[in-house]
Design an enzyme around this catalytic site. Structure first.
Site, PDB file in Angstrom:
ATOM      1  N   SER A  38       0.839  -1.197   0.000  1.00 63.42           N
ATOM      2  CA  SER A  38       0.000   0.000   0.000  1.00 63.42           C
ATOM      3  C   SER A  38       0.875   1.249   0.000  1.00 63.42           C
ATOM      4  O   SER A  38       1.985   1.252   0.555  1.00 63.42           O
ATOM      5  CB  SER A  38      -0.866  -0.021   1.263  1.00 63.42           C
ATOM      6  OG  SER A  38      -1.420   1.244   1.504  1.00 63.42           O
ATOM      7  N   TYR A  65      -1.698  -0.913  11.028  1.00 60.96           N
ATOM      8  CA  TYR A  65      -1.972  -1.589   9.749  1.00 60.96           C
ATOM      9  C   TYR A  65      -0.859  -1.287   8.735  1.00 60.96           C
ATOM     10  O   TYR A  65      -0.294  -2.183   8.103  1.00 60.96           O
ATOM     11  CB  TYR A  65      -3.342  -1.148   9.193  1.00 60.96           C
ATOM     12  CG  TYR A  65      -3.423  -1.224   7.694  1.00 60.96           C
ATOM     13  CD1 TYR A  65      -3.520  -2.449   7.054  1.00 60.96           C
ATOM     14  CD2 TYR A  65      -3.358  -0.063   6.907  1.00 60.96           C
ATOM     15  CE1 TYR A  65      -3.545  -2.522   5.672  1.00 60.96           C
ATOM     16  CE2 TYR A  65      -3.389  -0.122   5.535  1.00 60.96           C
ATOM     17  CZ  TYR A  65      -3.480  -1.353   4.921  1.00 60.96           C
ATOM     18  OH  TYR A  65      -3.491  -1.428   3.560  1.00 60.96           O
ATOM     19  N   LYS A  68       2.337  -3.667   6.680  1.00 62.62           N
ATOM     20  CA  LYS A  68       2.716  -3.688   5.245  1.00 62.62           C
ATOM     21  C   LYS A  68       4.208  -3.376   5.112  1.00 62.62           C
ATOM     22  O   LYS A  68       4.923  -4.010   4.339  1.00 62.62           O
ATOM     23  CB  LYS A  68       1.897  -2.670   4.445  1.00 62.62           C
ATOM     24  CG  LYS A  68       0.413  -2.985   4.358  1.00 62.62           C
ATOM     25  CD  LYS A  68       0.152  -4.132   3.413  1.00 62.62           C
ATOM     26  CE  LYS A  68      -1.314  -4.536   3.351  1.00 62.62           C
ATOM     27  NZ  LYS A  68      -1.556  -5.803   2.689  1.00 62.62           N
TER      28      LYS A  68
END
Ligand code: UD1
Length: 369
Positions: free
Chosen positions: A141, A166, A170
């Site tokens: 992302s 979150y 990643k």
């Protein structure tokens, strides 16, 4: 006609897709099937609709393509189960979408996010290695960039300065993949950094239907347009942008899907490396602009209310997608208008998502069906 002019079949035959029943996963599965791959999809239904027969999204992907998918309800934390699936299928490559992705939830339950996203990835990589499968496309992302130092963002922009758990999962996974590909040149990995995926398949048969509470702009806005939510709150109109609202690079989910197919073609020719690509349009659009386009193309009225900035939000972010163009031969094709029209088609044909029977008519532009 020379052999090189004939239709080229993919070098990989079978692709295992984790998180295949989810929003991006199901759209990607459609493109993979259309490109001639055999698809094995797995999902634990953490954030995808499940019914008595499995995944309605994947059944509709079969309906769209006229092809079959091998589907397993499976959790990456259950390593023996994943191992069994790899025993049953000769997997050439994995596209790894499965992850928890709610920013707010990740701040409240960091261990859940680290366990699910990091341990799930570790299990997957170990099972792949034990089955001699070293090819992966990873769903990353633009969140890994944090607050941009310079726009547009290229892949060379520093990563890791992230304000939410979150996003850190990643980032940590990308670091893990760097170490892995440096240690063992058998690994061939492409990490795709998505900007803001929106839209839906043009058939209106598949789209975004999160089972958890969501706060992303496009699904929220269309719930307001449907009358299911009273008002769209715009988080801040005092940003240093032309209209004061935040700017993002919205990308049609079918463009993201074709980015994966392009990545697979390049991956099958590569040897021993990790490559990272931005998948975005290269165009920044403000919240206000997106709301205006959505209202115009769907002929709806969206009540809005300006509120305080949302904690952790950045001012503006859009991609430099030149590298994906040069090395993957990929560019985003869809306009903002198409993103809104296609999302709205999915919403109006399926006002209750996959749970209820699909309507046969689409409330078209100008309200005519
Ligand atoms: C969010 C995630 C990001 C993730 C991405 C996936 C956060 C902080 N970041 O990005 O990690 O990769 O989704 O798509 O959640 N907005 C409103 N009102 C709303 C909803 C959003 O004004 O009700 C605004 C936001 O302030 C932002 C823009 O719309 O300016 C886009 O927001 P959103 O769709 O949530 O995506 P991101 O925050 O960019």
């Amino acid at each position: 006609m020379g052999i090189s002019h004939r239709i080229k079949m993919p070098k990989f035959k079978s692709v295992l897709v984790t998180g295949g029943a989810g929003y991006i996963g199901s759209h990607c599965v459609v493109d993979l099937l259309n490109a001639g791959y055999d698809v094995i999809a797995i999902d634990n239904f953490a954030n995808a609709v499940c019914d008595d027969e499995g995944s309605p999204a994947l059944r509709r992907a079969e309906q769209i393509t006229g092809k079959k998918i091998a589907f397993y309800k499976a959790d990456l934390l259950d390593k023996p189960q994943i191992n069994d699936i790899f025993d049953k299928h000769d997997v050439d490559c994995v596209i790894h979408f499965a992850a928890l992705k709610a920013v707010g939830e990740s701040m409240q339950q960091p261990l859940l996010y680290y366990q699910n996203n990091l341990l799930g990835m570790l299990n997957l990589l170990e099972v792949m290695r034990s089955h001699n499968c070293y090819q992966m496309v990873f769903s990353s992302s633009c969140t890994v960039y944090g607050e941009p130092e310079k726009l547009p963002i290229t892949e060379a922009h520093p990563t890791g300065s992230i304000t939410n758990v979150y996003g850190r999962t990643k980032y940590f996974i990308e670091e893990m993949l760097k170490d892995l590909s440096a240690a063992d040149e058998k690994w061939n990995i492409i990490s795709l950094r998505y900007f803001n995926p929106v839209g839906a398949h043009p058939s209106g048969l598949i789209g975004e239907d999160p089972t958890k509470e969501f706060s992303n702009l496009m699904p929220y806005m269309s719930q307001v347009a449907l009358g299911k939510k009273p008002v769209l709150t715009i988080f801040g109109n005092d940003y240093n942008t032309p209209d004061g609202t935040g700017i993002r690079d919205y990308i049609h989910v079918m463009d993201l899907a074709s980015g994966h197919v392009a990545a697979l073609k390049v991956l099958s020719d590569a040897h021993g490396r990790l490559k990272v690509y931005n998948l975005g349009t290269g165009r920044g659009v403000s919240v206000k602009e997106l709301v205006d386009v959505f209202q115009r193309v769907t002929n709806t009225n969206i009540p809005i209310k300006y509120v305080e900035r949302r904690l952790g939000d950045i001012t503006a972010m859009w991609a430099d997608a030149t590298l994906a163009k040069e090395e993957l031969g990929w560019t985003a094709q869809h306009t903002i208008e198409e993103m809104c029209t296609d999302f709205w088609r999915w919403q109006t044909m399926n006002p209750d998502g996959y749970a209820k029977k699909q309507k046969t008519t689409f409330i078209a532009v100008n309200g005519k069906s």
